[in-house]
Design a protein around this motif. Structure first.
Motif, PDB file in Angstrom:
ATOM      1  N   ILE A  23      35.304  -0.282  81.680  1.00 11.97           N
ATOM      2  CA  ILE A  23      34.878   0.918  82.428  1.00 11.97           C
ATOM      3  C   ILE A  23      36.041   1.424  83.294  1.00 11.97           C
ATOM      4  CG2 ILE A  23      33.049   1.916  83.815  1.00 11.97           C
ATOM      5  CD1 ILE A  23      31.638  -0.717  83.867  1.00 11.97           C
ATOM      6  N   LEU A  24      36.769   0.470  83.863  1.00 10.30           N
ATOM      7  CA  LEU A  24      37.908   0.782  84.731  1.00 10.30           C
ATOM      8  C   LEU A  24      39.200   0.292  84.079  1.00 10.30           C
ATOM      9  CD1 LEU A  24      36.509  -0.467  88.176  1.00 10.30           C
ATOM     10  CD2 LEU A  24      36.178   1.744  87.081  1.00 10.30           C
ATOM     11  N   LYS A  25      40.309   0.894  84.464  1.00  7.97           N
ATOM     12  CA  LYS A  25      41.611   0.445  83.968  1.00  7.97           C
ATOM     13  C   LYS A  25      41.768  -1.042  84.262  1.00  7.97           C
ATOM     14  CE  LYS A  25      46.578   1.040  84.481  1.00  7.97           C
ATOM     15  NZ  LYS A  25      47.659   1.736  85.186  1.00  7.97           N
ATOM     16  N   HIS A  26      42.214  -1.789  83.249  1.00  6.38           N
ATOM     17  CA  HIS A  26      42.370  -3.234  83.401  1.00  6.38           C
ATOM     18  C   HIS A  26      43.369  -3.560  84.516  1.00  6.38           C
ATOM     19  CE1 HIS A  26      42.300  -7.419  82.251  1.00  6.38           C
ATOM     20  NE2 HIS A  26      43.626  -7.409  82.304  1.00  6.38           N
ATOM     21  N   ASN A  27      42.901  -4.294  85.498  1.00  7.78           N
ATOM     22  CA  ASN A  27      43.710  -4.723  86.648  1.00  7.78           C
ATOM     23  C   ASN A  27      44.360  -3.581  87.409  1.00  7.78           C
ATOM     24  OD1 ASN A  27      43.067  -7.420  86.392  1.00  7.78           O
ATOM     25  ND2 ASN A  27      44.861  -7.905  85.168  1.00  7.78           N
ATOM     26  N   GLY A  28      43.805  -2.375  87.289  1.00  3.06           N
ATOM     27  CA  GLY A  28      44.341  -1.237  88.039  1.00  3.06           C
ATOM     28  C   GLY A  28      44.365  -1.496  89.533  1.00  3.06           C
ATOM     29  N   TYR A  29      43.352  -2.203  90.005  1.00  4.45           N
ATOM     30  CA  TYR A  29      43.278  -2.526  91.435  1.00  4.45           C
ATOM     31  C   TYR A  29      44.445  -3.404  91.875  1.00  4.45           C
ATOM     32  CZ  TYR A  29      41.289  -7.132  90.224  1.00  4.45           C
ATOM     33  OH  TYR A  29      41.082  -8.386  89.720  1.00  4.45           O
ATOM     34  N   ASP A  35      41.583   1.279  91.861  1.00  6.01           N
ATOM     35  CA  ASP A  35      40.879   1.368  90.588  1.00  6.01           C
ATOM     36  C   ASP A  35      40.928   2.784  90.057  1.00  6.01           C
ATOM     37  OD1 ASP A  35      39.763  -1.209  89.902  1.00  6.01           O
ATOM     38  OD2 ASP A  35      38.514  -1.043  91.694  1.00  6.01           O
ATOM     39  N   SER A  36      40.731   2.924  88.737  1.00  2.00           N
ATOM     40  CA  SER A  36      40.572   4.241  88.124  1.00  2.00           C
ATOM     41  C   SER A  36      39.626   4.104  86.939  1.00  2.00           C
ATOM     42  CB  SER A  36      41.915   4.834  87.695  1.00  2.00           C
ATOM     43  OG  SER A  36      42.569   3.991  86.787  1.00  2.00           O
ATOM     44  N   LEU A  37      38.764   5.114  86.791  1.00  2.00           N
ATOM     45  CA  LEU A  37      37.796   5.122  85.696  1.00  2.00           C
ATOM     46  C   LEU A  37      38.483   5.416  84.375  1.00  2.00           C
ATOM     47  CD1 LEU A  37      34.913   7.246  87.263  1.00  2.00           C
ATOM     48  CD2 LEU A  37      34.802   4.825  86.676  1.00  2.00           C
ATOM     49  N   LEU A  38      37.998   4.794  83.314  1.00  2.00           N
ATOM     50  CA  LEU A  38      38.471   5.138  81.980  1.00  2.00           C
ATOM     51  C   LEU A  38      37.794   6.431  81.541  1.00  2.00           C
ATOM     52  CD1 LEU A  38      38.456   1.682  80.160  1.00  2.00           C
ATOM     53  CD2 LEU A  38      40.372   2.879  81.220  1.00  2.00           C
ATOM     54  N   GLN A  39      38.485   7.195  80.739  1.00  5.68           N
ATOM     55  CA  GLN A  39      37.969   8.461  80.239  1.00  5.68           C
ATOM     56  C   GLN A  39      36.632   8.223  79.537  1.00  5.68           C
ATOM     57  OE1 GLN A  39      40.666  10.467  77.618  1.00  5.68           O
ATOM     58  NE2 GLN A  39      39.372  12.253  77.426  1.00  5.68           N
ATOM     59  N   ASN A  40      35.665   9.049  79.849  1.00  2.00           N
ATOM     60  CA  ASN A  40      34.314   9.060  79.270  1.00  2.00           C
ATOM     61  C   ASN A  40      33.366   8.001  79.815  1.00  2.00           C
ATOM     62  OD1 ASN A  40      35.007  11.266  77.609  1.00  2.00           O
ATOM     63  ND2 ASN A  40      35.807   9.879  76.051  1.00  2.00           N
ATOM     64  N   SER A  41      33.836   7.077  80.647  1.00  2.00           N
ATOM     65  CA  SER A  41      32.935   6.032  81.128  1.00  2.00           C
ATOM     66  C   SER A  41      31.863   6.603  82.064  1.00  2.00           C
ATOM     67  CB  SER A  41      33.698   4.889  81.801  1.00  2.00           C
ATOM     68  OG  SER A  41      34.416   5.322  82.921  1.00  2.00           O
ATOM     69  N   LYS A  42      32.248   7.490  82.958  1.00  2.00           N
ATOM     70  CA  LYS A  42      31.277   8.062  83.900  1.00  2.00           C
ATOM     71  C   LYS A  42      30.193   8.834  83.152  1.00  2.00           C
ATOM     72  CE  LYS A  42      30.825  10.707  88.116  1.00  2.00           C
ATOM     73  NZ  LYS A  42      31.518  11.218  89.280  1.00  2.00           N
ATOM     74  N   GLU A  43      30.600   9.633  82.177  1.00  2.23           N
ATOM     75  CA  GLU A  43      29.645  10.430  81.402  1.00  2.23           C
ATOM     76  C   GLU A  43      28.672   9.523  80.635  1.00  2.23           C
ATOM     77  OE1 GLU A  43      33.254  12.719  82.320  1.00  2.23           O
ATOM     78  OE2 GLU A  43      32.979  10.771  81.361  1.00  2.23           O
ATOM     79  N   PHE A  44      29.175   8.410  80.129  1.00  3.34           N
ATOM     80  CA  PHE A  44      28.327   7.467  79.405  1.00  3.34           C
ATOM     81  C   PHE A  44      27.270   6.899  80.346  1.00  3.34           C
ATOM     82  CE2 PHE A  44      27.053   3.462  77.584  1.00  3.34           C
ATOM     83  CZ  PHE A  44      26.974   3.730  76.227  1.00  3.34           C
ATOM     84  N   ARG A 112      41.189  -2.576  74.826  1.00  6.80           N
ATOM     85  CA  ARG A 112      41.390  -2.585  76.273  1.00  6.80           C
ATOM     86  C   ARG A 112      41.817  -1.209  76.779  1.00  6.80           C
ATOM     87  NH1 ARG A 112      44.412  -7.430  78.945  1.00  6.80           N
ATOM     88  NH2 ARG A 112      42.295  -8.232  78.838  1.00  6.80           N
ATOM     89  N   ASP A 113      41.224  -0.808  77.877  1.00  2.00           N
ATOM     90  CA  ASP A 113      41.504   0.451  78.575  1.00  2.00           C
ATOM     91  C   ASP A 113      41.117   1.690  77.767  1.00  2.00           C
ATOM     92  OD1 ASP A 113      42.296  -0.809  80.893  1.00  2.00           O
ATOM     93  OD2 ASP A 113      44.419  -0.708  80.430  1.00  2.00           O
ATOM     94  N   LYS A 114      40.206   1.531  76.807  1.00  2.00           N
ATOM     95  CA  LYS A 114      39.633   2.672  76.089  1.00  2.00           C
ATOM     96  C   LYS A 114      38.131   2.471  76.087  1.00  2.00           C
ATOM     97  CE  LYS A 114      43.542   3.866  73.306  1.00  2.00           C
ATOM     98  NZ  LYS A 114      44.099   4.110  72.008  1.00  2.00           N
ATOM     99  N   PHE A 115      37.423   3.417  76.695  1.00  2.00           N
ATOM    100  CA  PHE A 115      35.973   3.284  76.753  1.00  2.00           C
ATOM    101  C   PHE A 115      35.400   3.356  75.343  1.00  2.00           C
ATOM    102  CE2 PHE A 115      31.583   4.528  77.604  1.00  2.00           C
ATOM    103  CZ  PHE A 115      31.255   3.535  78.501  1.00  2.00           C
ATOM    104  N   CYS A 116      34.287   2.684  75.127  1.00  2.00           N
ATOM    105  CA  CYS A 116      33.717   2.600  73.771  1.00  2.00           C
ATOM    106  C   CYS A 116      33.404   3.986  73.209  1.00  2.00           C
ATOM    107  CB  CYS A 116      32.478   1.719  73.754  1.00  2.00           C
ATOM    108  SG  CYS A 116      31.011   2.386  74.532  1.00  2.00           S
TER     109      CYS A 116
END
Length: 126
Positions: A23-29, A35-44, A112-116
């Motif tokens: 859902i979030l960039k791997h180890n972005g924190y 943290d940062s959201l992966l593209q399309n995760s919020k919409e899902f 990794r780092d690509k939303f389903c």
């Protein structure tokens, strides 16, 4: 990558998501300091029924609980439970089939780092 379509029953569901790299960039924190959201995760997440239960799991330690939950809240990522300190290895789900034959466990492994890239279609016949 083509969109995968999975037919599901109209019954309420339990969704289990890993956080980092899913859902979030791997180890972005750690890498980016935030943290940062992966593209399309919020919409899902916005499309998941309010009747459904959402469980997030993460290998993050409890040390990051406050900042993780603050980020999810600020970005309106709905969840019911978060489990921290999950081991790094495989996540294995074992569930029984309904007497009708409905398989009650679905597993998706994403890059990794690509939303389903999966679309779930409710099939009333299931």
């Amino acid at each position: 990558m083509d969109e995968e379509i999975i037919k599901v029953s109209p019954l309420p569901k339990t969704w289990i998501f890993d956080i980092d790299g899913t859902i979030l960039k791997h180890n972005g924190y750690k890498i980016d300091g935030k943290d940062s959201l992966l593209q399309n995760s919020k919409e899902f997440f916005e499309q998941i029924s309010k009747q459904d239960l959402i469980i997030l799991i993460t290998s993050r330690s409890e040390e990051f609980k406050e900042s993780t939950e603050k980020f999810l809240k600020e970005n309106r990522i709905r969840y019911d439970h978060i489990i921290y300190n999950v081991p790094y290895g495989e996540r294995i789900i074992i569930n029984d089939k309904k007497p009708s034959g409905l398989a009650t466990a679905i597993a998706i492994n994403t890059e990794r780092d690509k939303f389903c890239n999966t679309k779930f279609i409710v099939d009333e016949s299931l």
